[in-house]
Design an enzyme around this catalytic site. Structure first.
Site, PDB file in Angstrom:
ATOM      1  N   LEU A 133      -8.820  -6.392  11.203  1.00  0.00           N
ATOM      2  CA  LEU A 133      -9.300  -5.785   9.828  1.00  0.00           C
ATOM      3  C   LEU A 133      -8.615  -6.514   8.739  1.00  0.00           C
ATOM      4  O   LEU A 133      -9.062  -7.025   7.821  1.00  0.00           O
ATOM      5  CB  LEU A 133      -9.073  -4.375   9.716  1.00  0.00           C
ATOM      6  CG  LEU A 133      -9.037  -3.576   8.542  1.00  0.00           C
ATOM      7  CD1 LEU A 133     -10.645  -3.982   7.920  1.00  0.00           C
ATOM      8  CD2 LEU A 133      -8.856  -2.198   8.493  1.00  0.00           C
ATOM      9  N   GLU A 135      -6.730  -8.880   6.137  1.00  0.00           N
ATOM     10  CA  GLU A 135      -7.006 -10.458   5.586  1.00  0.00           C
ATOM     11  C   GLU A 135      -5.931 -10.932   4.693  1.00  0.00           C
ATOM     12  O   GLU A 135      -5.047  -9.748   4.222  1.00  0.00           O
ATOM     13  CB  GLU A 135      -8.342 -10.652   4.966  1.00  0.00           C
ATOM     14  CG  GLU A 135      -9.499 -10.285   5.797  1.00  0.00           C
ATOM     15  CD  GLU A 135     -10.769 -10.562   4.988  1.00  0.00           C
ATOM     16  OE1 GLU A 135     -11.798 -10.472   5.856  1.00  0.00           O
ATOM     17  OE2 GLU A 135     -10.842 -10.990   4.012  1.00  0.00           O
ATOM     18  N   SER A 140      -3.918  -3.092   2.275  1.00  0.00           N
ATOM     19  CA  SER A 140      -4.085  -1.694   2.066  1.00  0.00           C
ATOM     20  C   SER A 140      -5.473  -1.547   1.428  1.00  0.00           C
ATOM     21  O   SER A 140      -6.184  -0.358   1.932  1.00  0.00           O
ATOM     22  CB  SER A 140      -2.866  -1.139   1.388  1.00  0.00           C
ATOM     23  OG  SER A 140      -1.975  -1.109   1.881  1.00  0.00           O
ATOM     24  N   PHE A 167      -2.334 -11.208  10.332  1.00  0.00           N
ATOM     25  CA  PHE A 167      -1.337 -10.392  10.991  1.00  0.00           C
ATOM     26  C   PHE A 167      -2.141  -9.665  12.421  1.00  0.00           C
ATOM     27  O   PHE A 167      -2.135  -8.546  12.532  1.00  0.00           O
ATOM     28  CB  PHE A 167      -0.954  -9.277  10.192  1.00  0.00           C
ATOM     29  CG  PHE A 167      -0.118  -9.778   8.937  1.00  0.00           C
ATOM     30  CD1 PHE A 167       0.729 -10.566   8.949  1.00  0.00           C
ATOM     31  CD2 PHE A 167      -0.651  -9.038   7.837  1.00  0.00           C
ATOM     32  CE1 PHE A 167       1.303 -11.177   7.854  1.00  0.00           C
ATOM     33  CE2 PHE A 167       0.145  -9.725   6.632  1.00  0.00           C
ATOM     34  CZ  PHE A 167       0.907 -10.582   6.788  1.00  0.00           C
ATOM     35  N   GLU A 374      -1.405  -0.047  10.436  1.00  0.00           N
ATOM     36  CA  GLU A 374      -2.434   1.090  10.737  1.00  0.00           C
ATOM     37  C   GLU A 374      -2.400   1.930   9.278  1.00  0.00           C
ATOM     38  O   GLU A 374      -2.665   3.095   9.442  1.00  0.00           O
ATOM     39  CB  GLU A 374      -1.967   2.081  11.772  1.00  0.00           C
ATOM     40  CG  GLU A 374      -1.640   1.374  13.289  1.00  0.00           C
ATOM     41  CD  GLU A 374      -3.059   0.789  13.764  1.00  0.00           C
ATOM     42  OE1 GLU A 374      -3.879   0.521  13.058  1.00  0.00           O
ATOM     43  OE2 GLU A 374      -2.707   0.284  14.871  1.00  0.00           O
TER      44      GLU A 374
END
Length: 391
Positions: A133, A135, A140, A167, A374
């Site tokens: 997810l 980038e 956030s 990451f 997360e």
């Protein structure tokens, strides 16, 4: 009693099957993970074979449906597994968590062809999965992602991807990448989800990041340069990606909180044992009231974290309307609190806690990132506040 309080109060009453899951996982971790964790950390070695061997225990698809080889367990069961694994090594446990999150997205949102193509090999851990997810310019603010997927080929039979993910745990080692990409307008409505095999043309990986913790787990960029992916690998439909990502993160937040809890419990156990052995001024240091109070606070914090986490997992199992809020609360509280516990455990050890061989400084380094991934804990506060004020 209020239903939420009742759920919380009963969570320590685990059933016989759940205690068996705890015992089985703890035994596996004690034999196959704990003896090697410090060496893996020091050498930055990824124990691919050990991770994949957990497929034999059902850890490749903990809460995946049984028709595709999953274990069909609940979220509380999963929390117990990740907590027990993390007591041996939080980085090891978190990699299995990430794999399960990726597999769950396919199980939950994939069509029958996709489920049968990908999941049997993922639940057995023949294939390892990663979740992509974040980038370089979208962390956030996940809806701001830029990786572009454009239809091409006859009748739009393929997507061509350009961009990069940052990451990504397991990048370069995993066989399958569940990636959020932009297929439409700016914002969340233009985000879609593609399942991308490692051998997709145009897919490559950056060099391994030199991180503060999680040394046993590779973290790299996932790079798309005219990367071709079959359109049949689209999950759900175009524009559904942000919804899929957020749904997956509810469970992922519980999992990573469980990893913090297991790591903190291990750190506390080490500190308690050390305080009983270490002598100063003619007596063991656990005889000093200042240290006794520190240990008492650590024990209280661990158990408060466990109760909140188990309650949140139970809500997700029951599909409670406020499960998202509780997942955010658990993630925020447990990862913050358990990092503090591990840090205090280092303090109890004094100078020895700063040495690698005692295993405490590794736990502190490993648990620190849980407050970031997360969804950062600042974002958890945003989610909780939105639930409170009805936005």
């Amino acid at each position: 009693m209020d239903a939420a309080l009742d759920a919380t109060a009963t969570q320590f009453e685990l059933n016989e099957d759940q205690r068996a899951i705890q015992d089985m996982t703890a035994a596996f971790a004690a034999e196959n993970v704990a003896p090697h964790a410090l060496d893996w950390d020091k050498e930055r070695y990824f124990p691919n074979d050990v991770i994949r061997s957990t497929g034999e225990l059902g850890f490749g698809g903990i809460y995946i449906n049984e028709d595709v080889g999953g274990s069909g367990l609940g979220r509380l069961d999963a929390v117990l597994i990740f907590e027990a694994l993390a007591a041996a090594c939080p980085g090891f446990s978190s990699m299995i968590s990430i794999h399960n999150m990726a597999a769950w997205m396919i199980d939950k949102f994939g069509n029958e062809d996709q489920r049968q193509r990908f999941l049997p090999k993922m639940t057995s851990f023949e294939w390892m999965g990663s979740y992509a997810l974040t980038e370089p310019g979208a962390g956030s603010d996940a809806a701001a992602l830029k990786t572009k997927a454009t239809r091409s080929g006859g009748n739009g039979s393929d997507y061509v991807l350009n961009g990069a993910k940052q990451f990504i745990s397991g990048a370069g080692e995993s066989d399958v990448y569940v990636a959020m990409v932009r297929t439409g307008e700016d914002g969340p409505k233009g985000v879609s989800t593609l399942v991308i095999p490692k051998d997709a043309p145009g897919l490559s990986f950056g060099t391994a990041e030199n991180k503060m913790g999680w040394h046993m787990q590779p973290t790299r960029q996932v790079i798309f340069e005219d990367c071709k992916v079959p359109a049949e690998n689209l999950l759900s439909g175009e524009g559904d990606g942000f919804k899929i990502a957020m749904a997956g993160l509810d469970g992922g937040r519980l999992n990573i909180a469980a990893c913090s809890l297991g790591g903190a419990q291990s750190a506390f156990d080490k500190a308690l044992a050390y305080a009983h052995e270490r002598k100063a001024f003619g007596k063991t240091i656990d005889q000093f009231q200042a240290l006794q109070f520190k240990l008492a606070d650590m024990e209280t914090d661990i158990n408060a974290s466990r109760m909140l986490l188990y309650a949140a997992a139970s809500k997700l199992d029951r599909k409670a309307h406020d499960a998202g809020k509780w997942s955010a609360m658990a993630k925020r509280f447990v990862t913050d609190t358990c990092f503090d516990v591990a840090n205090e455990a280092l303090q109890v050890h004094g100078g020895y806690g700063y040495l690698h061989d005692y295993g405490i400084e590794k736990l502190v380094r490993d648990l620190r990132v849980h407050q970031i991934l997360e969804g950062t804990n600042e974002i958890m506060r945003v989610i909780i506040a939105r639930h409170l004020i009805g936005k």
